[in-house]
Design an enzyme around this catalytic site. Structure first.
Site, PDB file in Angstrom:
ATOM      1  N   LYS A 170       0.719  -1.084   0.221  1.00  0.00           N
ATOM      2  CA  LYS A 170      -0.040   0.024  -0.088  1.00  0.00           C
ATOM      3  C   LYS A 170       0.812   1.468  -0.124  1.00  0.00           C
ATOM      4  O   LYS A 170       2.020   1.157   0.257  1.00  0.00           O
ATOM      5  CB  LYS A 170      -0.843  -0.240   1.136  1.00  0.00           C
ATOM      6  CG  LYS A 170      -1.809  -1.337   1.245  1.00  0.00           C
ATOM      7  CD  LYS A 170      -3.025  -1.318   2.475  1.00  0.00           C
ATOM      8  CE  LYS A 170      -3.707  -2.445   2.339  1.00  0.00           C
ATOM      9  NZ  LYS A 170      -4.735  -2.587   3.723  1.00  0.00           N
ATOM     10  N   TYR A 226     -12.090  -3.083  -3.195  1.00  0.00           N
ATOM     11  CA  TYR A 226     -12.507  -3.267  -1.854  1.00  0.00           C
ATOM     12  C   TYR A 226     -14.174  -3.309  -2.087  1.00  0.00           C
ATOM     13  O   TYR A 226     -14.675  -2.784  -0.921  1.00  0.00           O
ATOM     14  CB  TYR A 226     -12.259  -1.851  -1.164  1.00  0.00           C
ATOM     15  CG  TYR A 226     -10.703  -2.406  -0.458  1.00  0.00           C
ATOM     16  CD1 TYR A 226     -10.400  -3.247   0.116  1.00  0.00           C
ATOM     17  CD2 TYR A 226      -9.731  -1.375  -0.877  1.00  0.00           C
ATOM     18  CE1 TYR A 226      -9.074  -3.901   0.681  1.00  0.00           C
ATOM     19  CE2 TYR A 226      -8.344  -1.592  -0.348  1.00  0.00           C
ATOM     20  CZ  TYR A 226      -8.039  -2.720   0.467  1.00  0.00           C
ATOM     21  OH  TYR A 226      -6.956  -2.986   1.365  1.00  0.00           O
ATOM     22  N   PHE A 264     -15.638   2.736   6.694  1.00  0.00           N
ATOM     23  CA  PHE A 264     -14.224   3.234   6.553  1.00  0.00           C
ATOM     24  C   PHE A 264     -13.905   3.156   5.120  1.00  0.00           C
ATOM     25  O   PHE A 264     -12.939   3.437   4.620  1.00  0.00           O
ATOM     26  CB  PHE A 264     -13.217   2.479   7.268  1.00  0.00           C
ATOM     27  CG  PHE A 264     -13.568   0.848   7.177  1.00  0.00           C
ATOM     28  CD1 PHE A 264     -12.930   0.258   5.912  1.00  0.00           C
ATOM     29  CD2 PHE A 264     -13.937   0.021   8.012  1.00  0.00           C
ATOM     30  CE1 PHE A 264     -13.056  -0.938   5.794  1.00  0.00           C
ATOM     31  CE2 PHE A 264     -14.315  -1.165   7.938  1.00  0.00           C
ATOM     32  CZ  PHE A 264     -13.781  -1.576   6.909  1.00  0.00           C
ATOM     33  N   ARG A 322      -1.104 -14.628   4.027  1.00  0.00           N
ATOM     34  CA  ARG A 322      -2.033 -13.704   5.159  1.00  0.00           C
ATOM     35  C   ARG A 322      -1.355 -13.866   6.561  1.00  0.00           C
ATOM     36  O   ARG A 322      -1.529 -12.945   7.170  1.00  0.00           O
ATOM     37  CB  ARG A 322      -3.706 -14.384   5.191  1.00  0.00           C
ATOM     38  CG  ARG A 322      -4.381 -14.086   4.000  1.00  0.00           C
ATOM     39  CD  ARG A 322      -4.923 -12.619   4.016  1.00  0.00           C
ATOM     40  NE  ARG A 322      -5.972 -12.457   4.994  1.00  0.00           N
ATOM     41  CZ  ARG A 322      -6.680 -11.486   5.211  1.00  0.00           C
ATOM     42  NH1 ARG A 322      -6.555 -10.523   4.290  1.00  0.00           N
ATOM     43  NH2 ARG A 322      -7.619 -11.362   6.146  1.00  0.00           N
ATOM     44  N   THR A 372      -5.445  -7.508  10.823  1.00  0.00           N
ATOM     45  CA  THR A 372      -5.882  -6.386   9.862  1.00  0.00           C
ATOM     46  C   THR A 372      -5.182  -5.078  10.665  1.00  0.00           C
ATOM     47  O   THR A 372      -4.503  -4.242  10.550  1.00  0.00           O
ATOM     48  CB  THR A 372      -7.180  -6.328   9.744  1.00  0.00           C
ATOM     49  OG1 THR A 372      -7.763  -7.463   9.176  1.00  0.00           O
ATOM     50  CG2 THR A 372      -7.544  -4.924   9.280  1.00  0.00           C
ATOM     51  N   ARG A 404       2.927  -6.526   9.304  1.00  0.00           N
ATOM     52  CA  ARG A 404       2.309  -5.660  10.020  1.00  0.00           C
ATOM     53  C   ARG A 404       2.307  -5.732  11.552  1.00  0.00           C
ATOM     54  O   ARG A 404       2.810  -4.348  11.920  1.00  0.00           O
ATOM     55  CB  ARG A 404       0.504  -5.950   9.971  1.00  0.00           C
ATOM     56  CG  ARG A 404       0.076  -5.550   8.591  1.00  0.00           C
ATOM     57  CD  ARG A 404      -1.350  -6.153   8.352  1.00  0.00           C
ATOM     58  NE  ARG A 404      -1.980  -5.806   7.288  1.00  0.00           N
ATOM     59  CZ  ARG A 404      -3.080  -6.354   6.898  1.00  0.00           C
ATOM     60  NH1 ARG A 404      -3.790  -7.076   7.620  1.00  0.00           N
ATOM     61  NH2 ARG A 404      -3.487  -5.946   5.684  1.00  0.00           N
ATOM     62  N   ASN A 453      -1.921  -0.069   7.361  1.00  0.00           N
ATOM     63  CA  ASN A 453      -1.217  -1.433   7.408  1.00  0.00           C
ATOM     64  C   ASN A 453      -0.397  -1.938   6.421  1.00  0.00           C
ATOM     65  O   ASN A 453      -0.193  -3.410   6.394  1.00  0.00           O
ATOM     66  CB  ASN A 453      -2.463  -2.387   8.268  1.00  0.00           C
ATOM     67  CG  ASN A 453      -3.458  -2.596   7.070  1.00  0.00           C
ATOM     68  OD1 ASN A 453      -3.289  -2.085   5.817  1.00  0.00           O
ATOM     69  ND2 ASN A 453      -4.644  -3.193   7.364  1.00  0.00           N
ATOM     70  N   HIS A 462      -1.712  -5.372   1.364  1.00  0.00           N
ATOM     71  CA  HIS A 462      -2.937  -6.129   1.020  1.00  0.00           C
ATOM     72  C   HIS A 462      -2.623  -7.532   0.799  1.00  0.00           C
ATOM     73  O   HIS A 462      -1.552  -7.703  -0.140  1.00  0.00           O
ATOM     74  CB  HIS A 462      -3.761  -5.473   0.208  1.00  0.00           C
ATOM     75  CG  HIS A 462      -4.801  -6.496  -0.339  1.00  0.00           C
ATOM     76  ND1 HIS A 462      -6.063  -6.658   0.473  1.00  0.00           N
ATOM     77  CD2 HIS A 462      -4.783  -7.231  -1.424  1.00  0.00           C
ATOM     78  CE1 HIS A 462      -6.701  -7.522  -0.375  1.00  0.00           C
ATOM     79  NE2 HIS A 462      -6.226  -8.109  -1.411  1.00  0.00           N
ATOM     80  N   GLU A 486      -9.208 -11.029  -7.649  1.00  0.00           N
ATOM     81  CA  GLU A 486      -8.210  -9.813  -7.684  1.00  0.00           C
ATOM     82  C   GLU A 486      -7.199  -9.969  -8.604  1.00  0.00           C
ATOM     83  O   GLU A 486      -6.904  -8.833  -9.269  1.00  0.00           O
ATOM     84  CB  GLU A 486      -7.760  -9.820  -6.239  1.00  0.00           C
ATOM     85  CG  GLU A 486      -8.667  -9.365  -5.256  1.00  0.00           C
ATOM     86  CD  GLU A 486      -8.314  -9.382  -3.636  1.00  0.00           C
ATOM     87  OE1 GLU A 486      -7.296  -9.916  -3.547  1.00  0.00           O
ATOM     88  OE2 GLU A 486      -9.235  -8.987  -3.033  1.00  0.00           O
TER      89      GLU A 486
HETATM   90  P1  RTP Z   1      -6.623  -6.077   3.308  1.00  0.00           P
HETATM   91  O1  RTP Z   1      -8.156  -6.653   2.550  1.00  0.00           O
HETATM   92  O2  RTP Z   1      -6.408  -4.541   3.086  1.00  0.00           O
HETATM   93  O3  RTP Z   1      -5.443  -6.942   2.921  1.00  0.00           O
HETATM   94  O4  RTP Z   1      -6.725  -5.997   4.918  1.00  0.00           O
HETATM   95  P2  RTP Z   1      -7.356  -7.120   5.566  1.00  0.00           P
HETATM   96  O5  RTP Z   1      -8.084  -8.344   4.951  1.00  0.00           O
HETATM   97  O6  RTP Z   1      -6.807  -7.655   6.931  1.00  0.00           O
HETATM   98  O7  RTP Z   1      -8.771  -6.402   6.409  1.00  0.00           O
HETATM   99  P3  RTP Z   1     -10.333  -6.019   5.753  1.00  0.00           P
HETATM  100  O8  RTP Z   1     -11.223  -6.304   6.612  1.00  0.00           O
HETATM  101  O9  RTP Z   1     -10.329  -6.658   4.134  1.00  0.00           O
HETATM  102  O10 RTP Z   1     -10.354  -4.681   5.619  1.00  0.00           O
HETATM  103  C1  RTP Z   1      -9.750  -3.871   4.484  1.00  0.00           C
HETATM  104  C2  RTP Z   1      -8.958  -2.598   5.150  1.00  0.00           C
HETATM  105  O11 RTP Z   1      -9.901  -1.620   5.486  1.00  0.00           O
HETATM  106  C3  RTP Z   1      -9.341  -1.066   6.680  1.00  0.00           C
HETATM  107  N1  RTP Z   1     -10.130  -1.027   7.915  1.00  0.00           N
HETATM  108  N2  RTP Z   1     -10.329  -0.175   8.803  1.00  0.00           N
HETATM  109  N3  RTP Z   1     -12.185  -0.520  11.814  1.00  0.00           N
HETATM  110  C4  RTP Z   1     -11.575   0.082  10.795  1.00  0.00           C
HETATM  111  O12 RTP Z   1     -11.156   1.402  10.766  1.00  0.00           O
HETATM  112  C5  RTP Z   1     -10.922  -0.786   9.557  1.00  0.00           C
HETATM  113  N4  RTP Z   1     -11.468  -1.683   9.251  1.00  0.00           N
HETATM  114  C6  RTP Z   1     -10.654  -2.292   8.192  1.00  0.00           C
HETATM  115  C7  RTP Z   1      -7.755  -1.707   6.910  1.00  0.00           C
HETATM  116  O13 RTP Z   1      -6.691  -0.808   6.331  1.00  0.00           O
HETATM  117  C8  RTP Z   1      -7.988  -2.883   6.143  1.00  0.00           C
HETATM  118  O14 RTP Z   1      -6.503  -3.313   5.600  1.00  0.00           O
HETATM  119 MG    MG Z   2      -9.390  -7.946   3.042  1.00  0.00          MG
END
Ligand code: RTP
Ligand code: MG
Length: 148
Positions: free
Chosen positions: A9, A49, A57, A85, A91, A102, A112, A115, A126
């Site tokens: 990112k 997304y 968010f 992962r 996350t 992370r 973070n 992705h 994707e």
């Molecule tokens: P990513 O998709 O970016 O790999 O991250 P992830 O699977 O670990 O998390 P995901 O639930 O898919 O969320 C995507 C991105 O949204 C942001 N986020 N902010 N509560 C919050 O403020 C919140 N929750 C998620 C994070 O930057 C996350 O990477």
């Molecule tokens: Mg995700």
């Protein structure tokens, strides 16, 4: 062979962590099959997304991903989706285990660093969203039989 989509990112690029992050997947033993340095359009970020479009968010997430260049990558290997992962970590970087990307380098859930696709079907979606077939390189390392 299983493939996953990873993206460093804008914060990962701006903090100079591209080499460190790529190194982890290389030295783990996964195979790089696609990589590009690019600025992300709003349309691509929103589509990527899409599952989060109703979340509070969502707009800040799209703004952030489009705020500076990223590194988009496809990596290949047995079990690479789940393993990547695990290497990326939770996350929220504050609760991500030390030893994960992370956990080692981040403090903010919105910054973070990287992705990673969360399932094999998501990875397929994707990869085709971010890369054309011609941008993916199928190759076999000459070292592979020796390493294994
Ligand atoms: P990513 O998709 O970016 O790999 O991250 P992830 O699977 O670990 O998390 P995901 O639930 O898919 O969320 C995507 C991105 O949204 C942001 N986020 N902010 N509560 C919050 O403020 C919140 N929750 C998620 C994070 O930057 C996350 O990477
Ligand atoms: Mg995700």
């Amino acid at each position: 062979m299983e493939r996953t989509f990873l993206a460093i990112k804008p914060d990962g690029v701006q903090r100079g962590l591209v080499g460190e992050i790529v190194r982890r997947f290389e030295t783990k033993g996964f195979t790089l099959v696609g990589m590009k340095f690019m600025k992300v359009s709003k349309e691509l970020a929103e589509s990527h997304y899409d599952v989060h479009k109703e979340r509070p968010f969502f707009s800040s997430l799209v703004n952030f991903i489009t705020s500076g260049p990223i590194i988009a990558m496809v990596w290949e290997g047995e079990g690479v989706v789940a393993a990547a992962r695990k290497m990326i970590g939770a996350t929220n970087p504050l609760t991500a285990e030390p030893g994960t990307i992370r956990g080692d380098f981040g403090v903010n859930i919105g910054r973070n660093l990287i992705h990673g696709s969360d399932a094999i079907e998501t990875a397929q979606r994707e990869i085709s969203l971010w890369f054309s077939d011609e941008e993916l390189v199928t190759w076999e390392s000459q070292m592979k039989p020796w390493l294994q």
